[in-house]
Design an enzyme around this catalytic site. Structure first.
Site: not given
Ligand code: OXD
Length: 310
Positions: A226, A274
């Protein structure tokens, strides 16, 4: 059973067909469509849509359409008694292992320096033999389903792999460490650092100046966890000093990454939006079907990230 699908990746015929093959009688709704009475039993989402202000009392569980569930765990709209299970997809884990292997091989060739020399038409001959895979130390942070798969795949490819997790885990072919002291040992002199930790209060900013200082000079770093794991200023400083030779970033504090963010134009940073591991239709549908089966039989849901109360 009614399922609200609230993630574009689940809005595919392939996903629906794979789910129906296992659960023929489910009723599927694609957000923002809802059943007339607003009631559904399962919510599938990676992140709750802004417009979904209140969840119905009928909600039995939330299925996180992704590997990391921090964005759901911290969402106050999901009552604490509602269990949250997450997707586990071998295909997604395999994609992430490929990404990590790519970074490992890039470090072997020192790809970033090669490209920089090429841009300057600089013929810079090697000053010794190239390292072999077993001479390259790769530290993998996080040994959950994906981290363990990545670490064992890298070990299978012949890299020297050290793995770290908060509690002790063993992974074949991988030297594993746990706890605060174990972290320092796991990353000591690492040539490649791959982060796959879940984001928690303990792991926030773990990719810090202190951690980078333990790596071998010119190490390659990949943040596949993250954005919140990475101290951005520390990374820029470590790139500047040469402690970190290059970084591959797949997750960001704010997504999409702002167009004026410094990372975009940094010559030693590779940005991937991502996409390190995208759940596949069949893997995701089977993982959801496993949860539905368990729920119907009154068993605990597999891959729970928050048990709740059924
Ligand atoms: C995630 C995913 O949770 O990509 O980030 O699955």
């Amino acid at each position: 059973m009614r399922i609200l699908l609230a993630d574009d990746l689940a809005f595919t015929d392939a996903f629906e067909a794979a789910l129906r093959a296992r659960e023929p009688d489910v009723e599927l709704y694609r957000w923002p469509s809802l059943p007339d009475d607003g009631h559904f039993d399962v919510l599938l989402a990676w992140c709750l849509p802004d417009g979904l202000r209140r969840l119905p009392d009928s909600l039995a569980f939330v299925f996180c359409f992704g590997a990391g569930a921090d964005q759901l765990l911290s969402d106050p709209r999901i009552p604490s008694h509602v269990p949250i299970a997450r997707l586990v997809d071998e295909n997604q884990a395999a994609q992430i292992a490929d990404y990590a292997a790519h970074v490992g091989f890039a470090r072997l060739l020192d790809q970033v320096t090669v490209k920089e020399d090429q841009a300057r038409a600089l013929w810079s001959e090697a000053d010794g033999p190239r390292r072999t895979r077993d001479q390259l130390r790769v530290a993998v942070l996080g040994l959950g389903h994906i981290g363990a798969r990545v670490a064992s795949e890298l070990a299978r490819l012949g890299f020297s792999v050290q793995g770290w997790s908060r509690s002790h885990k063993s992974v074949p072919g991988v030297e594993t460490f746990a706890g605060e002291d174990g972290l320092v040992t796991a990353v000591e002199a690492a040539d490649v650092l791959i982060n796959l930790l879940p984001l928690t209060a303990e792991t926030e900013d773990i990719l810090s100046q202190k951690l980078f200082a333990r790596l071998s000079s010119g190490a390659y770093v990949a943040n596949l966890g993250r954005g919140g794991h990475l101290d951005e200023a520390a990374l820029l400083g470590a790139l500047e000093s040469g402690r970190v030779g290059a970084a591959w970033l797949d997750a960001f504090r704010q997504e999409p990454l702002a167009p004026d963010h410094r990372f975009w134009s940094h010559p030693r940073i590779t940005i991937t939006p991502h996409l390190a591991g995208i759940p596949t239709a069949s893997g995701a549908a089977n993982s959801l079907a496993d949860c539905i089966d368990a729920f119907r039989r009154g068993f605990p849901l597999p891959n729970l990230v928050r048990p709740g109360r059924i």
